[in-house]
Scaffold this active site. Structure first.
Site, PDB file in Angstrom:
ATOM      1  N   ASP A  97       0.848  -1.189   0.000  1.00 26.44           N
ATOM      2  CA  ASP A  97       0.000   0.000   0.000  1.00 26.44           C
ATOM      3  C   ASP A  97       0.889   1.245   0.000  1.00 26.44           C
ATOM      4  O   ASP A  97       1.608   1.505   0.963  1.00 26.44           O
ATOM      5  CB  ASP A  97      -0.848  -0.047   1.288  1.00 26.44           C
ATOM      6  CG  ASP A  97      -2.167   0.653   1.149  1.00 26.44           C
ATOM      7  OD1 ASP A  97      -2.208   1.693   0.463  1.00 26.44           O
ATOM      8  OD2 ASP A  97      -3.140   0.185   1.747  1.00 26.44           O
ATOM      9  N   ASP A 199      -2.877   4.680  -2.397  1.00 25.87           N
ATOM     10  CA  ASP A 199      -3.829   5.374  -1.549  1.00 25.87           C
ATOM     11  C   ASP A 199      -4.240   6.715  -2.172  1.00 25.87           C
ATOM     12  O   ASP A 199      -3.368   7.472  -2.615  1.00 25.87           O
ATOM     13  CB  ASP A 199      -3.143   5.616  -0.195  1.00 25.87           C
ATOM     14  CG  ASP A 199      -4.085   6.095   0.885  1.00 25.87           C
ATOM     15  OD1 ASP A 199      -4.960   5.320   1.285  1.00 25.87           O
ATOM     16  OD2 ASP A 199      -3.938   7.258   1.339  1.00 25.87           O
ATOM     17  N   GLU A 252      -6.657   3.824  -5.557  1.00 28.52           N
ATOM     18  CA  GLU A 252      -7.845   4.211  -4.796  1.00 28.52           C
ATOM     19  C   GLU A 252      -8.242   5.605  -5.267  1.00 28.52           C
ATOM     20  O   GLU A 252      -7.472   6.550  -5.136  1.00 28.52           O
ATOM     21  CB  GLU A 252      -7.543   4.236  -3.295  1.00 28.52           C
ATOM     22  CG  GLU A 252      -8.812   4.492  -2.491  1.00 28.52           C
ATOM     23  CD  GLU A 252      -8.569   5.005  -1.090  1.00 28.52           C
ATOM     24  OE1 GLU A 252      -9.414   4.768  -0.213  1.00 28.52           O
ATOM     25  OE2 GLU A 252      -7.539   5.673  -0.858  1.00 28.52           O
ATOM     26  N   HIS A 326     -10.931  -1.776   4.872  1.00 29.19           N
ATOM     27  CA  HIS A 326     -10.690  -1.319   6.244  1.00 29.19           C
ATOM     28  C   HIS A 326     -11.355   0.024   6.549  1.00 29.19           C
ATOM     29  O   HIS A 326     -11.282   0.490   7.671  1.00 29.19           O
ATOM     30  CB  HIS A 326      -9.184  -1.218   6.476  1.00 29.19           C
ATOM     31  CG  HIS A 326      -8.556  -0.212   5.562  1.00 29.19           C
ATOM     32  ND1 HIS A 326      -8.451  -0.395   4.199  1.00 29.19           N
ATOM     33  CD2 HIS A 326      -8.044   1.019   5.802  1.00 29.19           C
ATOM     34  CE1 HIS A 326      -7.895   0.663   3.653  1.00 29.19           C
ATOM     35  NE2 HIS A 326      -7.636   1.538   4.601  1.00 29.19           N
ATOM     36  N   ASP A 327     -11.951   0.657   5.540  1.00 29.51           N
ATOM     37  CA  ASP A 327     -12.652   1.930   5.753  1.00 29.51           C
ATOM     38  C   ASP A 327     -14.162   1.772   5.738  1.00 29.51           C
ATOM     39  O   ASP A 327     -14.883   2.742   6.005  1.00 29.51           O
ATOM     40  CB  ASP A 327     -12.292   2.931   4.639  1.00 29.51           C
ATOM     41  CG  ASP A 327     -10.827   3.321   4.653  1.00 29.51           C
ATOM     42  OD1 ASP A 327     -10.216   3.329   5.729  1.00 29.51           O
ATOM     43  OD2 ASP A 327     -10.293   3.623   3.563  1.00 29.51           O
TER      44      ASP A 327
HETATM   45  C1  NOJ Z   1      -7.600   5.994   2.353  1.00 33.70           C
HETATM   46  C2  NOJ Z   1      -7.281   4.906   3.323  1.00 33.70           C
HETATM   47  O1  NOJ Z   1      -7.909   3.730   2.926  1.00 33.70           O
HETATM   48  C3  NOJ Z   1      -7.733   5.400   4.679  1.00 33.70           C
HETATM   49  O2  NOJ Z   1      -7.702   4.385   5.651  1.00 33.70           O
HETATM   50  C4  NOJ Z   1      -6.862   6.565   5.058  1.00 33.70           C
HETATM   51  O3  NOJ Z   1      -7.349   7.140   6.250  1.00 33.70           O
HETATM   52  C5  NOJ Z   1      -6.875   7.649   3.972  1.00 33.70           C
HETATM   53  N1  NOJ Z   1      -6.784   7.126   2.639  1.00 33.70           N
HETATM   54  C6  NOJ Z   1      -5.738   8.587   4.158  1.00 33.70           C
HETATM   55  O4  NOJ Z   1      -4.523   7.956   3.874  1.00 33.70           O
END
Ligand code: NOJ
Length: 555
Positions: A97, A199, A252, A326-327
């Site tokens: 990542d 990310d 992402e 994870h979000d």
């Molecule tokens: C996306 C990530 O998946 C998340 O967990 C993170 O807080 C933000 N980007 C900032 O890096």
């Protein structure tokens, strides 16, 4: 470009919550190695490991202090090398990542910037304020209500942070920054890493001059840093100079558009293998706000999924398909039923996603039907910075503590981050220590891997079957997507077609029976997979039971 990823499935691991081998309460890299046979048993080809780099852990590792090392709380470089080798022996590649939009404020580059070194000031977005106490522009940060700028008194300058103030944004317009990031990629490629997840990659190119966004209240700034002016050029440059196109890559893309994603993942453009977009994960956002609750809208969900499936297909582009990460709170608690029809709905959601056009991602515990937490009775049970900051904001805006807690029970990212439920023993088998860093979900005695691993009727077995089918049938990996019964608001149905073969997938998203017409009179139907044991093998059923999901060959 290597297109093997059409047949692949990726398993996402959040190491902090996966398996703790030291008793520290925090999962570690050796914990991932220990569980490789379980992961290989799913049939996946890649593991996406979320950040394990040295970090103050303000955002659980998405605040990176050193891109080329291992945080001692997760293990050592030797542990990582062993994990890469052991995964490789099982035919599994590691995807790392890359958090390249920002660093931690504890990164050496930022520390040198704070000391006033011009070279490193230019690595970030430092600007003078508009006046005493006034930030350079009106942009909000994306974590919680408030400015995206932090003032540094001894420099009399402000720096931009789209995330937490401990996550300063890098200045991608500076070629030296992009060169540093290329070196990070080269470093990990040298270690045998087989892919990368980037990310919030589409936020890295900011509009020139960082203009005010006054006329767009509530969204301040977003349009000036989402899919920004040089984004395609910067990605192409990164890929060309590192040879990244020989690996698997996924970007992402936050708040992105279909038009940009068509470009990011079209092989002709030599950017990325595929993209994550998030519009389909907002079907339960009221007024487009994560913090306003609403039961999910099937209409919105279907419209969004269909638009992206068709749009990406038309452009020869490629989706990463997913329900969980994870979000995201757990999907079975959002678009399924984590009560009476827990197993049926978890399997239905698995089928609805895994047979789409795109590369499926499975997030740890999703394959077991892990649910949102219900046993976090106090806000102090939560850890996530976004959760804590928005809880405070809700209280400030007039919510009662009970109301704000209910929002977090449904929306907190910690729902996804509770320790992996391996068995019914101490700490669900996650840790032998006293205190896991985050409380285990109370339902671990019924929902855990040990109970499912040898059960051919389990959610886990269903995921295994789906992963294998994608490998076996080109129509699943490479066929076209065509919606069926799009007007209906209870079922999600689609065809996949390739070279004269047709697969029909029909998923009932509700706990009530429903009638579904067979699409082609006179055709023969042959069952490929279903989530009920007694679904007819050679005819299309006229009625689907609660959360029933079926896949038939149409011949
Ligand atoms: C996306 C990530 O998946 C998340 O967990 C993170 O807080 C933000 N980007 C900032 O890096």
């Amino acid at each position: 470009m290597n297109a093997n990823f059409h047949k692949s499935t990726v398993y996402q691991i959040y190491p902090k919550s996966f398996r703790d081998t030291t008793g520290s309460g925090v999962g570690d890299l050796n914990g991932v190695t220990e569980k490789l046979d379980y992961i290989a048993g799913l049939g996946v080809d890649y593991i996406w490991l979320t950040p394990f780099f040295p970090s103050p852990q303000v955002d659980n590792g998405y605040d990176v202090a050193d891109y080329c090392d291992v945080d001692p709380r997760f293990g050592t470089m030797a542990d990582l090398e062993r994990l890469i080798a052991e995964a490789g022996r099982r035919g599994i590649g590691l995807m790392l990542d890359m958090v390249f939009n920002h660093t931690s404020d504890e990164h050496i580059w930022f520390q040198k910037a704070l000391q006033g070194e011009q070279k490193y000031l230019d690595y970030y977005l430092f600007r003078p304020g508009k006046g005493p106490g006034l930030p350079p522009n009106d942009w909000d940060n994306t974590v919680a209500p408030g400015s995206a700028w932090e003032y540094v008194p001894h420099l009399d300058l402000w720096y931009l942070h789209l995330y937490d103030k401990k996550q300063p944004d890098l200045n991608w317009d500076n070629p030296a920054v992009r060169e540093e990031l290329k070196n990070v990629i080269r470093f990990w490629m040298g270690k045998g890493i087989r892919g990368f997840r980037f990310d919030v990659l589409n936020q890295t190119s900011k509009a020139e001059g960082l203009p005010d966004d006054g006329e767009n209240p509530g969204k301040n700034g977003k349009r000036f840093y989402t899919d920004g002016p040089h984004i395609h050029e910067y990605i192409q440059d990164l890929v060309r100079d590192t040879g990244l196109d020989k690996l698997v890559t996924v970007g992402e893309m936050a708040s992105t558009s279909l038009a940009h994603c068509q470009r990011y993942s079209n092989p002709k453009n030599k950017e990325l293998s595929m993209v994550f977009s998030f519009h389909h994960m907002k079907a339960d956002y009221r007024e487009n706000s994560k913090w306003k609750l609403m039961p999910f809208s099937m209409r919105y969900l279907k419209d969004t999924l269909t638009e992206w499936q068709l749009g990406m297909q038309e452009a020869g582009a490629w989706n990463a398909v997913f329900w969980c990460n994870h979000d995201q709170p757990r999907v079975v608690s959002r678009y399924g039923d984590d009560g009476k029809y827990w197993a049926e709905s978890a399997k239905m959601l698995a089928m609805a996603k895994q047979l789409l056009r795109g590369t499926p991602y499975i997030y740890q515990g999703e394959e077991l039907g892990m649910t949102n937490v219900k046993n976090y009775d106090d806000i102090s049970d939560f850890n996530d910075t976004e959760t804590l900051q928005n809880y405070d904001a809700l209280i400030r805006a007039g919510s009662t503590p009970a109301e704000a807690l209910e929002v977090m029970h449904q929306r907190s990212r910690d729902n996804a981050r509770t320790p992996m439920q391996w068995n019914g023993g101490r700490n669900a088998g996650f840790s032998d220590g006293e205190h896991p860093w985050l409380k285990v979900n109370a339902n671990y005695e019924t929902i855990n891997a040990a109970r499912q691993v040898d059960d051919p009727d389990s959610i886990l077995a269903f995921y295994r079957a789906l992963v294998a089918l994608r490998k076996e049938y080109d129509v699943i990996s490479d066929g076209s997507f065509e919606p069926y019964l799009h007007e209906r608001e209870d079922v999600f149905a689609y065809f996949r077609r390739l070279g004269g073969k047709t697969l029909l997938v029909v998923c009932n998203f509700y706990g009530a029976e429903t009638e579904v017409p067979a699409p082609e009179a006179g055709a023969e139907y042959r069952l490929l997979l279903a989530n009920y044991a007694d679904t007819p093998a050679d005819r299309f059923p006229a009625r689907l039971r609660p959360y029933e999901a079926v896949a038939y060959w149409v011949e």
